[in-house]
Design a protein around this motif. Structure first.
Motif, PDB file in Angstrom:
ATOM      1  N   LYS A 143      -5.102  57.252  45.625  1.00 21.78           N
ATOM      2  CA  LYS A 143      -6.495  57.660  45.406  1.00 21.78           C
ATOM      3  C   LYS A 143      -6.882  57.487  43.932  1.00 21.78           C
ATOM      4  O   LYS A 143      -7.975  57.009  43.622  1.00 21.78           O
ATOM      5  CB  LYS A 143      -6.718  59.108  45.843  1.00 21.78           C
ATOM      6  N   ALA A 144      -5.984  57.860  43.022  1.00 20.22           N
ATOM      7  CA  ALA A 144      -6.257  57.708  41.585  1.00 20.22           C
ATOM      8  C   ALA A 144      -6.407  56.231  41.226  1.00 20.22           C
ATOM      9  O   ALA A 144      -7.317  55.849  40.475  1.00 20.22           O
ATOM     10  CB  ALA A 144      -5.143  58.349  40.765  1.00 20.22           C
ATOM     11  N   PHE A 145      -5.531  55.390  41.779  1.00 16.37           N
ATOM     12  CA  PHE A 145      -5.615  53.945  41.541  1.00 16.37           C
ATOM     13  C   PHE A 145      -6.958  53.408  42.024  1.00 16.37           C
ATOM     14  O   PHE A 145      -7.645  52.666  41.311  1.00 16.37           O
ATOM     15  CB  PHE A 145      -4.461  53.230  42.263  1.00 16.37           C
ATOM     16  N   LEU A 146      -7.348  53.783  43.238  1.00 16.43           N
ATOM     17  CA  LEU A 146      -8.601  53.299  43.813  1.00 16.43           C
ATOM     18  C   LEU A 146      -9.818  53.834  43.058  1.00 16.43           C
ATOM     19  O   LEU A 146     -10.811  53.117  42.893  1.00 16.43           O
ATOM     20  CB  LEU A 146      -8.679  53.649  45.297  1.00 16.43           C
ATOM     21  N   LYS A 147      -9.739  55.060  42.584  1.00 23.42           N
ATOM     22  CA  LYS A 147     -10.838  55.628  41.802  1.00 23.42           C
ATOM     23  C   LYS A 147     -11.052  54.790  40.545  1.00 23.42           C
ATOM     24  O   LYS A 147     -12.187  54.441  40.205  1.00 23.42           O
ATOM     25  CB  LYS A 147     -10.535  57.085  41.456  1.00 23.42           C
ATOM     26  N   GLU A 148      -9.961  54.454  39.884  1.00 21.60           N
ATOM     27  CA  GLU A 148     -10.033  53.625  38.670  1.00 21.60           C
ATOM     28  C   GLU A 148     -10.593  52.238  38.988  1.00 21.60           C
ATOM     29  O   GLU A 148     -11.477  51.726  38.297  1.00 21.60           O
ATOM     30  CB  GLU A 148      -8.637  53.506  38.051  1.00 21.60           C
ATOM     31  N   LYS A 149     -10.072  51.626  40.048  1.00 21.65           N
ATOM     32  CA  LYS A 149     -10.516  50.271  40.407  1.00 21.65           C
ATOM     33  C   LYS A 149     -11.972  50.264  40.875  1.00 21.65           C
ATOM     34  O   LYS A 149     -12.716  49.332  40.564  1.00 21.65           O
ATOM     35  CB  LYS A 149      -9.612  49.675  41.495  1.00 21.65           C
ATOM     36  N   ASN A 150     -12.393  51.295  41.600  1.00 27.44           N
ATOM     37  CA  ASN A 150     -13.787  51.366  42.043  1.00 27.44           C
ATOM     38  C   ASN A 150     -14.729  51.583  40.866  1.00 27.44           C
ATOM     39  O   ASN A 150     -15.846  51.064  40.855  1.00 27.44           O
ATOM     40  CB  ASN A 150     -13.965  52.439  43.118  1.00 27.44           C
ATOM     41  N   ALA A 151     -14.261  52.322  39.850  1.00 28.12           N
ATOM     42  CA  ALA A 151     -15.069  52.483  38.638  1.00 28.12           C
ATOM     43  C   ALA A 151     -15.226  51.126  37.941  1.00 28.12           C
ATOM     44  O   ALA A 151     -16.315  50.801  37.453  1.00 28.12           O
ATOM     45  CB  ALA A 151     -14.413  53.493  37.698  1.00 28.12           C
ATOM     46  N   GLU A 152     -14.157  50.345  37.918  1.00 29.04           N
ATOM     47  CA  GLU A 152     -14.233  48.992  37.349  1.00 29.04           C
ATOM     48  C   GLU A 152     -15.216  48.126  38.136  1.00 29.04           C
ATOM     49  O   GLU A 152     -15.991  47.369  37.550  1.00 29.04           O
ATOM     50  CB  GLU A 152     -12.857  48.317  37.339  1.00 29.04           C
ATOM     51  N   LEU A 153     -15.176  48.238  39.464  1.00 27.77           N
ATOM     52  CA  LEU A 153     -16.106  47.464  40.291  1.00 27.77           C
ATOM     53  C   LEU A 153     -17.558  47.822  39.987  1.00 27.77           C
ATOM     54  O   LEU A 153     -18.419  46.943  39.904  1.00 27.77           O
ATOM     55  CB  LEU A 153     -15.824  47.695  41.780  1.00 27.77           C
ATOM     56  N   LEU A 155     -18.694  48.980  37.164  1.00 27.17           N
ATOM     57  CA  LEU A 155     -18.983  48.422  35.844  1.00 27.17           C
ATOM     58  C   LEU A 155     -19.305  46.932  35.954  1.00 27.17           C
ATOM     59  O   LEU A 155     -20.284  46.452  35.375  1.00 27.17           O
ATOM     60  CB  LEU A 155     -17.805  48.644  34.892  1.00 27.17           C
ATOM     61  N   PHE A 156     -18.508  46.199  36.706  1.00 23.71           N
ATOM     62  CA  PHE A 156     -18.748  44.761  36.866  1.00 23.71           C
ATOM     63  C   PHE A 156     -20.074  44.493  37.575  1.00 23.71           C
ATOM     64  O   PHE A 156     -20.779  43.545  37.246  1.00 23.71           O
ATOM     65  CB  PHE A 156     -17.594  44.085  37.609  1.00 23.71           C
ATOM     66  N   THR A 157     -20.418  45.345  38.517  1.00 20.75           N
ATOM     67  CA  THR A 157     -21.704  45.194  39.210  1.00 20.75           C
ATOM     68  C   THR A 157     -22.854  45.374  38.216  1.00 20.75           C
ATOM     69  O   THR A 157     -23.816  44.597  38.226  1.00 20.75           O
ATOM     70  CB  THR A 157     -21.816  46.199  40.370  1.00 20.75           C
ATOM     71  N   LYS A 158     -22.753  46.372  37.354  1.00 24.62           N
ATOM     72  CA  LYS A 158     -23.780  46.594  36.326  1.00 24.62           C
ATOM     73  C   LYS A 158     -23.848  45.408  35.369  1.00 24.62           C
ATOM     74  O   LYS A 158     -24.933  44.951  35.005  1.00 24.62           O
ATOM     75  CB  LYS A 158     -23.489  47.876  35.546  1.00 24.62           C
ATOM     76  N   CYS A 200     -26.000  40.376  32.937  1.00 26.90           N
ATOM     77  CA  CYS A 200     -25.605  39.064  32.415  1.00 26.90           C
ATOM     78  C   CYS A 200     -25.663  37.933  33.432  1.00 26.90           C
ATOM     79  O   CYS A 200     -25.411  36.793  33.087  1.00 26.90           O
ATOM     80  CB  CYS A 200     -24.184  39.124  31.873  1.00 26.90           C
ATOM     81  N   GLY A 201     -25.916  38.204  34.659  1.00 29.96           N
ATOM     82  CA  GLY A 201     -25.816  37.165  35.665  1.00 29.96           C
ATOM     83  C   GLY A 201     -24.452  37.219  36.329  1.00 29.96           C
ATOM     84  O   GLY A 201     -23.743  38.224  36.250  1.00 29.96           O
ATOM     85  N   THR A 202     -24.045  36.150  36.944  1.00 27.85           N
ATOM     86  CA  THR A 202     -22.821  36.135  37.724  1.00 27.85           C
ATOM     87  C   THR A 202     -21.579  36.117  36.837  1.00 27.85           C
ATOM     88  O   THR A 202     -21.393  35.220  36.031  1.00 27.85           O
ATOM     89  CB  THR A 202     -22.788  34.919  38.669  1.00 27.85           C
ATOM     90  N   LEU A 203     -20.764  37.123  36.979  1.00 35.85           N
ATOM     91  CA  LEU A 203     -19.443  37.194  36.334  1.00 35.85           C
ATOM     92  C   LEU A 203     -18.404  37.268  37.445  1.00 35.85           C
ATOM     93  O   LEU A 203     -18.642  37.849  38.482  1.00 35.85           O
ATOM     94  CB  LEU A 203     -19.305  38.465  35.479  1.00 35.85           C
ATOM     95  N   ARG A 204     -17.240  36.724  37.216  1.00 36.54           N
ATOM     96  CA  ARG A 204     -16.142  36.837  38.191  1.00 36.54           C
ATOM     97  C   ARG A 204     -15.037  37.680  37.579  1.00 36.54           C
ATOM     98  O   ARG A 204     -14.619  37.432  36.449  1.00 36.54           O
ATOM     99  CB  ARG A 204     -15.570  35.458  38.552  1.00 36.54           C
TER     100      ARG A 204
END
Length: 179
Positions: free
Chosen positions: A152-162, A164-167, A172-176
């Motif tokens: 759950k902690a791993f997924l919480k961190e990764k979902n926060a990253e997701l 951030l990337f969405t924002k 900025c347009g499309t980032l991968r």
């Protein structure tokens, strides 16, 4: 024995030949054959033959270990179908996925809920396959993250990253994301 369960028709010579193979060549007892037969939902004598061959290869000969093993396989098959749905993958025969992935993940100590959560994460990150999920779970296992809380902690961190990337993509347009 040969008329048990789904085998209500009169046994053929081939049925007797198979029974001799199972008991004389492979070493199953009558009770062992019955334990395997009770687990089958369909397929007849050929399916029973394949099941007994598989059990023999895995060293499962005694009735109690046959019943335990087949019950565990049924549990893993159900979990495999549930994981596949979360991944967005169509699975018609779970055996290969169980042997290659799910049994290993279970042996690692991952709980059902953790596996399902990781599968959904894989789908969200466009890595919806058993192979990609295996990479993530192997990495988690190597880092000692196997408990439900750790996942759950791993997924919480990764979902926060997701998020951030969405924002960032919105700005900025499309980032991968590379990882």
């Amino acid at each position: 024995t040969l008329n048990a369960g789904a085998y209500a028709k009169a046994p053929t010579e081939n049925d007797y030949s198979l029974y001799r193979k199972w008991t004389e060549t492979l070493g199953f007892t009558k009770d062992g054959v019955m334990a395997a037969a009770k687990s089958l939902k369909r397929g007849g004598m050929n399916a029973l033959d394949m099941t007994l061959e598989d059990l023999y290869e895995r060293g499962k000969i005694e009735p109690k270990e046959i019943a335990t093993y087949l019950t565990e396989r049924e549990t893993l098959a159900s979990l495999t179908f549930r994981i596949a749905r979360k991944l967005g993958v169509k699975v018609s025969n779970p055996a290969a996925y169980i042997d290659e992935y799910v049994e290993k993940w279970y042996t690692y100590g991952f709980e059902d809920t953790s596996l399902l959560d990781i599968a959904l994460f894989c789908l969200k990150t466009e890595r919806g396959s058993f192979e990609c999920m295996d990479e993530i779970l192997s990495s988690l296992f190597k880092n000692g993250v196997i408990t439900a809380e750790g996942v759950k902690a791993f997924l919480k961190e990764k979902n926060a990253e997701l998020k951030l990337f969405t924002k960032l993509q919105g700005i900025c347009g499309t980032l991968r994301k590379s990882e």
